[in-house]
Design a protein around this motif. Structure first.
Motif, PDB file in Angstrom:
ATOM      1  N   ARG A   1       0.785  -1.042   0.005  1.00 26.30           N
ATOM      2  CA  ARG A   1       0.188  -0.054  -0.043  1.00 26.30           C
ATOM      3  C   ARG A   1       0.913   1.224  -0.044  1.00 26.30           C
ATOM      4  N   PRO A   2       0.269   2.387  -0.525  1.00 28.55           N
ATOM      5  CA  PRO A   2       1.042   3.617  -0.390  1.00 28.55           C
ATOM      6  C   PRO A   2       0.868   4.003   1.050  1.00 28.55           C
ATOM      7  N   GLY A   3       1.775   4.962   1.318  1.00 31.82           N
ATOM      8  CA  GLY A   3       1.640   5.795   2.672  1.00 31.82           C
ATOM      9  C   GLY A   3       2.567   7.000   2.715  1.00 31.82           C
ATOM     10  N   ALA A   4       2.355   7.561   3.624  1.00 35.16           N
ATOM     11  CA  ALA A   4       3.103   8.896   4.029  1.00 35.16           C
ATOM     12  C   ALA A   4       3.450   9.408   5.263  1.00 35.16           C
ATOM     13  N   LEU A   5       4.433   9.980   5.665  1.00 31.72           N
ATOM     14  CA  LEU A   5       4.759  10.542   6.753  1.00 31.72           C
ATOM     15  C   LEU A   5       4.561  12.016   6.574  1.00 31.72           C
ATOM     16  N   LEU A   6       3.448  12.894   7.356  1.00 32.61           N
ATOM     17  CA  LEU A   6       2.903  14.064   7.049  1.00 32.61           C
ATOM     18  C   LEU A   6       3.849  15.100   7.981  1.00 32.61           C
ATOM     19  N   THR A   7       3.661  16.253   7.446  1.00 35.19           N
ATOM     20  CA  THR A   7       4.133  17.308   8.513  1.00 35.19           C
ATOM     21  C   THR A   7       2.634  17.634   9.473  1.00 35.19           C
ATOM     22  N   PRO A   8       2.950  18.277  10.580  1.00 38.25           N
ATOM     23  CA  PRO A   8       1.849  18.664  11.504  1.00 38.25           C
ATOM     24  C   PRO A   8       0.702  19.266  10.715  1.00 38.25           C
ATOM     25  N   GLN A   9       1.016  19.925   9.764  1.00 43.19           N
ATOM     26  CA  GLN A   9      -0.051  20.579   8.894  1.00 43.19           C
ATOM     27  C   GLN A   9      -0.690  19.763   7.883  1.00 43.19           C
ATOM     28  N   GLY A  10      -0.169  18.322   7.802  1.00 38.63           N
ATOM     29  CA  GLY A  10      -0.888  17.565   6.929  1.00 38.63           C
ATOM     30  C   GLY A  10      -0.373  17.390   5.430  1.00 38.63           C
ATOM     31  N   LYS A  11       0.802  18.068   5.283  1.00 38.76           N
ATOM     32  CA  LYS A  11       1.408  18.132   4.082  1.00 38.76           C
ATOM     33  C   LYS A  11       2.333  16.634   3.801  1.00 38.76           C
ATOM     34  N   ILE A  12       2.479  16.205   2.601  1.00 42.12           N
ATOM     35  CA  ILE A  12       3.270  14.964   2.662  1.00 42.12           C
ATOM     36  C   ILE A  12       4.688  15.289   2.693  1.00 42.12           C
ATOM     37  N   LEU A  13       5.221  14.899   3.554  1.00 40.45           N
ATOM     38  CA  LEU A  13       6.991  15.112   4.091  1.00 40.45           C
ATOM     39  C   LEU A  13       7.521  13.899   3.394  1.00 40.45           C
ATOM     40  N   PHE A  14       7.343  12.633   3.393  1.00 38.24           N
ATOM     41  CA  PHE A  14       7.705  11.586   2.735  1.00 38.24           C
ATOM     42  C   PHE A  14       6.815  10.792   2.144  1.00 38.24           C
ATOM     43  N   ASP A  15       6.801  10.151   1.013  1.00 37.19           N
ATOM     44  CA  ASP A  15       6.019   9.156   0.548  1.00 37.19           C
ATOM     45  C   ASP A  15       6.531   7.762   0.374  1.00 37.19           C
ATOM     46  N   PHE A  16       6.009   6.606   0.143  1.00 35.28           N
ATOM     47  CA  PHE A  16       6.370   5.302  -0.008  1.00 35.28           C
ATOM     48  C   PHE A  16       5.297   4.352  -0.323  1.00 35.28           C
ATOM     49  N   MET A  17       5.904   3.231  -0.514  1.00 38.47           N
ATOM     50  CA  MET A  17       5.072   1.823  -0.446  1.00 38.47           C
ATOM     51  C   MET A  17       5.421   1.133   0.754  1.00 38.47           C
ATOM     52  N   ILE A  18       4.575   0.287   1.261  1.00 40.49           N
ATOM     53  CA  ILE A  18       4.942  -0.397   2.499  1.00 40.49           C
ATOM     54  C   ILE A  18       4.148  -1.551   2.222  1.00 40.49           C
ATOM     55  N   TRP A  19       5.046  -3.003   2.931  1.00 39.06           N
ATOM     56  CA  TRP A  19       4.143  -4.376   2.905  1.00 39.06           C
ATOM     57  C   TRP A  19       5.063  -5.054   3.733  1.00 39.06           C
ATOM     58  N   ARG A  20       4.148  -6.099   4.075  1.00 40.15           N
ATOM     59  CA  ARG A  20       4.690  -7.163   5.383  1.00 40.15           C
ATOM     60  C   ARG A  20       5.820  -7.847   4.716  1.00 40.15           C
ATOM     61  N   ASP A  21       6.954  -8.152   5.368  1.00 40.63           N
ATOM     62  CA  ASP A  21       7.803  -8.874   4.817  1.00 40.63           C
ATOM     63  C   ASP A  21       8.745  -9.523   6.042  1.00 40.63           C
ATOM     64  N   GLY A  22       8.466 -11.079   6.165  1.00 38.49           N
ATOM     65  CA  GLY A  22       8.790 -11.668   7.406  1.00 38.49           C
ATOM     66  C   GLY A  22       8.407 -11.227   8.564  1.00 38.49           C
ATOM     67  N   PRO A  23       8.963 -11.069   9.614  1.00 36.05           N
ATOM     68  CA  PRO A  23       8.477 -10.527  10.981  1.00 36.05           C
ATOM     69  C   PRO A  23       8.243  -9.086  10.894  1.00 36.05           C
ATOM     70  N   GLY A  24       8.676  -8.329   9.924  1.00 38.04           N
ATOM     71  CA  GLY A  24       8.504  -6.909   9.909  1.00 38.04           C
ATOM     72  C   GLY A  24       8.059  -6.316   8.647  1.00 38.04           C
ATOM     73  N   PHE A  25       8.380  -5.142   8.436  1.00 38.21           N
ATOM     74  CA  PHE A  25       7.750  -4.326   7.095  1.00 38.21           C
ATOM     75  C   PHE A  25       9.161  -3.938   6.191  1.00 38.21           C
TER      76      PHE A  25
END
Length: 279
Positions: free
Chosen positions: A40-64
């Motif tokens: 899935r896509p995801g983002a880490l936002l600024t406190p103001q709600g803007k996209i600071l970093f964007d990425f794809m994320i999935w489960r892999d083994g015991p983590g992500f």
């Protein structure tokens, strides 16, 4: 069918007893509902709600496994480390460089990209180089389906998740708890105030370069992003675009006449004057 290697992608592995809780409370993606075979896509936002970093994320083994633009990885690693505090979570930059995206008969057993799945396309993402088809094939596919890339279609710290359809493609969780920027995003969502959206651009001739303004008369309504010949993506004010369409006013990208459409899978439509009056 195509298998395309995207060279400028890198990975961060996130593990630890509290990895899921840590990420779930930090990023936009709802990890509690993330399937084992889904990216899935995801983002880490600024406190103001803007996209600071964007990425794809999935489960892999015991983590992500987090896949992001190579230029973003070090910054994202530093930001994650800053938020870790005493959480039992570890981050590691993966050696694998680049990701192979494959679709149709060439799709692999890698995680399925939820953005393309919304458009009815099975596309998988696998770390490393496993394909040799030209990247232009992938660009044409994502442009035709309204799927953006940061740096080409929007600038980081300048776009809200709604602008790039993350509220519709699996990138925003509305049933999870708080995360950075969540109050702004929740307010925007429930009040229906998102006015900038991704559109697919069709030109009467080859489109001008990325960054060209889209205009109605002398008034800008958006900015051109990725292009592939006569097709491209743009983020526009859909209220202004809707008004131009209703009035049959020409929309231009530089000197090229264009038409704009919202991705069919999004279920969105251009607002009418009546919609605006009742908003």
């Amino acid at each position: 069918m195509p298998a395309v290697f995207l060279r400028e992608r890198s990975f961060i592995r996130i593990t630890g007893a509290e990895a899921e809780t840590f990420l779930h409370n930090l990023i936009t993606t709802d990890l509690a509902s993330l399937g084992a075979d889904e990216a899935r896509p995801g983002a880490l936002l600024t406190p103001q709600g803007k996209i600071l970093f964007d990425f794809m994320i999935w489960r892999d083994g015991p983590g992500f496994l987090v896949e992001t633009d190579t230029a973003q990885r070090e910054g994202l690693l530093k930001r994650l480390t800053m938020y870790r505090l005493r959480a039992k979570v570890d981050f590691a930059a993966e050696d694998a460089q680049g990701v192979t995206v494959a679709w149709g008969d060439a799709s692999t057993d890698g995680p399925r990209d939820s953005r393309f799945a919304k458009a009815g396309i099975l596309l998988t993402r696998t770390p490393g180089e496993h394909g040799s088809d030209p990247e232009t094939l992938y660009d044409a596919l994502r442009i035709a389906n309204g799927i953006t890339v940061s740096g080409r279609d929007f600038a980081l710290q300048d776009a809200f998740p709604h602008d790039v359809l993350m509220d519709l493609n699996g990138g925003l969780g509305f049933r999870k708890g708080c995360y950075i920027g969540q109050e702004v995003i929740s307010r925007m969502h429930h009040r229906g105030t998102a006015r900038r959206r991704v559109v697919i651009v069709n030109g009467s001739a080859e489109l001008p370069p990325s960054g060209t303004e889209l205009t109605v008369g002398s008034k800008p309504i958006g900015t051109l992003g990725s292009t592939a010949g006569n097709m491209g993506l743009a983020i526009v004010r859909i209220d202004r675009a809707g008004e131009a369409i209703a009035e049959e006013a020409p929309i231009k990208a530089g000197g090229v006449d264009i038409t704009v459409s919202l991705p069919a899978w999004s279920g969105l439509s251009f607002p009418t004057s009546a919609d605006e009056a009742s908003a």
